[in-house]
Design a protein around this motif. Sequence first.
Motif, PDB file in Angstrom:
ATOM      1  N   TRP A 163       0.832  -1.211   0.000  1.00  0.00           N
ATOM      2  CA  TRP A 163       0.000   0.000   0.000  1.00  0.00           C
ATOM      3  C   TRP A 163       0.864   1.258   0.000  1.00  0.00           C
ATOM      4  CZ3 TRP A 163       0.080   3.698   3.888  1.00  0.00           C
ATOM      5  CH2 TRP A 163      -0.876   4.698   3.798  1.00  0.00           C
TER       6      TRP A 163
ATOM      7  N   TRP B  56      -6.309  11.795  -4.149  1.00  0.00           N
ATOM      8  CA  TRP B  56      -5.445  10.627  -3.963  1.00  0.00           C
ATOM      9  C   TRP B  56      -5.335  10.287  -2.474  1.00  0.00           C
ATOM     10  CZ3 TRP B  56      -4.011   6.743  -6.690  1.00  0.00           C
ATOM     11  CH2 TRP B  56      -2.912   5.959  -6.327  1.00  0.00           C
TER      12      TRP B  56
ATOM     13  N   LEU C 224      -8.528   8.508  -1.369  1.00  0.00           N
ATOM     14  CA  LEU C 224      -8.563   7.130  -1.854  1.00  0.00           C
ATOM     15  C   LEU C 224      -7.583   6.235  -1.101  1.00  0.00           C
ATOM     16  CD1 LEU C 224      -8.849   7.648  -5.722  1.00  0.00           C
ATOM     17  CD2 LEU C 224     -10.649   6.941  -4.136  1.00  0.00           C
TER      18      LEU C 224
ATOM     19  N   LEU D 175      -8.408   3.059   1.193  1.00  0.00           N
ATOM     20  CA  LEU D 175      -7.784   1.764   0.883  1.00  0.00           C
ATOM     21  C   LEU D 175      -7.078   1.193   2.107  1.00  0.00           C
ATOM     22  CD1 LEU D 175      -7.099  -0.359  -1.243  1.00  0.00           C
ATOM     23  CD2 LEU D 175      -5.110   1.024  -1.887  1.00  0.00           C
TER      24      LEU D 175
ATOM     25  N   ASN E 272      -6.361  -4.692  -8.512  1.00  0.00           N
ATOM     26  CA  ASN E 272      -6.869  -3.706  -7.560  1.00  0.00           C
ATOM     27  C   ASN E 272      -6.219  -2.340  -7.756  1.00  0.00           C
ATOM     28  OD1 ASN E 272      -8.552  -5.621  -6.296  1.00  0.00           O
ATOM     29  ND2 ASN E 272      -6.851  -6.341  -5.030  1.00  0.00           N
ATOM     30  N   ARG E 273      -4.942  -2.333  -8.108  1.00  0.00           N
ATOM     31  CA  ARG E 273      -4.272  -1.050  -8.368  1.00  0.00           C
ATOM     32  C   ARG E 273      -4.933  -0.341  -9.549  1.00  0.00           C
ATOM     33  NH1 ARG E 273       0.542  -4.420  -7.748  1.00  0.00           N
ATOM     34  NH2 ARG E 273       1.560  -4.002  -5.746  1.00  0.00           N
TER      35      ARG E 273
ATOM     36  N   THR F 111      -7.983  -0.717 -10.681  1.00  0.00           N
ATOM     37  CA  THR F 111      -9.319  -0.266 -10.273  1.00  0.00           C
ATOM     38  C   THR F 111      -9.234   1.048  -9.496  1.00  0.00           C
ATOM     39  OG1 THR F 111     -10.143  -2.540 -10.168  1.00  0.00           O
ATOM     40  CG2 THR F 111     -11.370  -0.876  -8.934  1.00  0.00           C
ATOM     41  N   GLU F 112      -8.271   1.133  -8.598  1.00  0.00           N
ATOM     42  CA  GLU F 112      -8.087   2.359  -7.803  1.00  0.00           C
ATOM     43  C   GLU F 112      -7.683   3.531  -8.695  1.00  0.00           C
ATOM     44  OE1 GLU F 112      -7.814   3.691  -3.547  1.00  0.00           O
ATOM     45  OE2 GLU F 112      -8.985   2.382  -4.813  1.00  0.00           O
TER      46      GLU F 112
ATOM     47  N   TRP G  94     -12.312  -6.955  -2.093  1.00  0.00           N
ATOM     48  CA  TRP G  94     -12.202  -5.510  -2.341  1.00  0.00           C
ATOM     49  C   TRP G  94     -12.514  -5.199  -3.804  1.00  0.00           C
ATOM     50  CZ3 TRP G  94      -9.722  -2.123  -5.499  1.00  0.00           C
ATOM     51  CH2 TRP G  94      -9.717  -0.774  -5.108  1.00  0.00           C
TER      52      TRP G  94
ATOM     53  N   TYR H 213     -15.408  -2.814  -5.041  1.00  0.00           N
ATOM     54  CA  TYR H 213     -14.976  -1.484  -5.459  1.00  0.00           C
ATOM     55  C   TYR H 213     -14.937  -1.284  -6.969  1.00  0.00           C
ATOM     56  CZ  TYR H 213     -13.825   0.582  -0.949  1.00  0.00           C
ATOM     57  OH  TYR H 213     -13.908   1.145   0.306  1.00  0.00           O
TER      58      TYR H 213
ATOM     59  N   MET I 144     -15.913   2.268  -8.366  1.00  0.00           N
ATOM     60  CA  MET I 144     -14.991   3.144  -9.094  1.00  0.00           C
ATOM     61  C   MET I 144     -15.509   3.473 -10.491  1.00  0.00           C
ATOM     62  SD  MET I 144     -12.732   3.940  -6.981  1.00  0.00           S
ATOM     63  CE  MET I 144     -11.855   3.433  -5.498  1.00  0.00           C
TER      64      MET I 144
END
Length: 306
Positions: free
Chosen positions: A65, A103, A106, A110, A133-134, A136-137, A188, A192, A196
């Motif tokens: 993360w 950012w 988010l 996260l 997941n990265r 998607t974020e 997640w 998400y 998103m």
Amino acid sequence: MVRRPTETAGRNDEPDLPPNLFVIGLLHDLKEGGYSGRAWAAFWRASWIRSLQIFQMNDALRASWLRFSVAGVVLISLATAAVAGYFGVGDAITFALTSLLWWGVLMFDLAMHLGLMVNLESGELQQTLGWPNRLTELRGFAAVWVAWGAHWASQGSYIPLVAVFGLAAVTDLADGWLARHRHAATRWGRLYDPFMDGIFFSVAAISLAVIGILPQWLAALVTFRYAFPIVGGIAFLLVRRRTLRVRHTTWGRMSSAGIALTVFAAAGATALGVPFSSIAPFFYAVVGITALGAFVTILMKGIEQA
């Protein structure tokens, strides 16, 4: 259903989203407390403590993360330098502040939900965020940049807007493909990914409506299309005190695809100087029909799980 990594998924086969027993327990406590202020305070306190415990106990996941957070700051810094060169220091400062703020929101969210990084096939907590997941974020983050792109498009510069739409399209296609082929679908990601999508396409539609590229009613429909299942899901949690078995549906995919094509086509046609109005009714009809199908499907799925 739990599928092992050595098994082959069918075309429409995806692992079920298992019940979140921790959340279900909190919801029952909330009801027992009569949804009072004290009950809500206990609910949020327990959620906060649990999130901090998971964040502190998983060194590898926390490091993943942190690396992702720093990489995002570097990306924003590079983009800010480009904005300063093309649009001036004034825009660059505001661009940097809004980008860093979004950012930060988010990344905080996260960090508080790293416990959802549970692989849906193995049932184990992942040691890294994983590329699905990265991506998607990043799509959720791109919402702030699409708003800026629309702002510059209103001044006659369409390249940033087209570039952001391109980034969103790549992340939308790649995250699902990677999750399936790498057996990396997580709780997640399941929760998400549509969230998103909703953030990005709602902001995109609203931004294009503000500068006159799309009609305001379409922006309202797109926003409602994504807000409806989110609000409905929260209501289901509170009323039924059970987590939803969130799954992708054919109508849901068709609706998101129709919205994406409409938004991309409108921006692209305007950038190329091609009149979008001549083909707009077709795209609007696709958005309306598929959104209706998505609404009906959501209601039916909700009734089934009730």
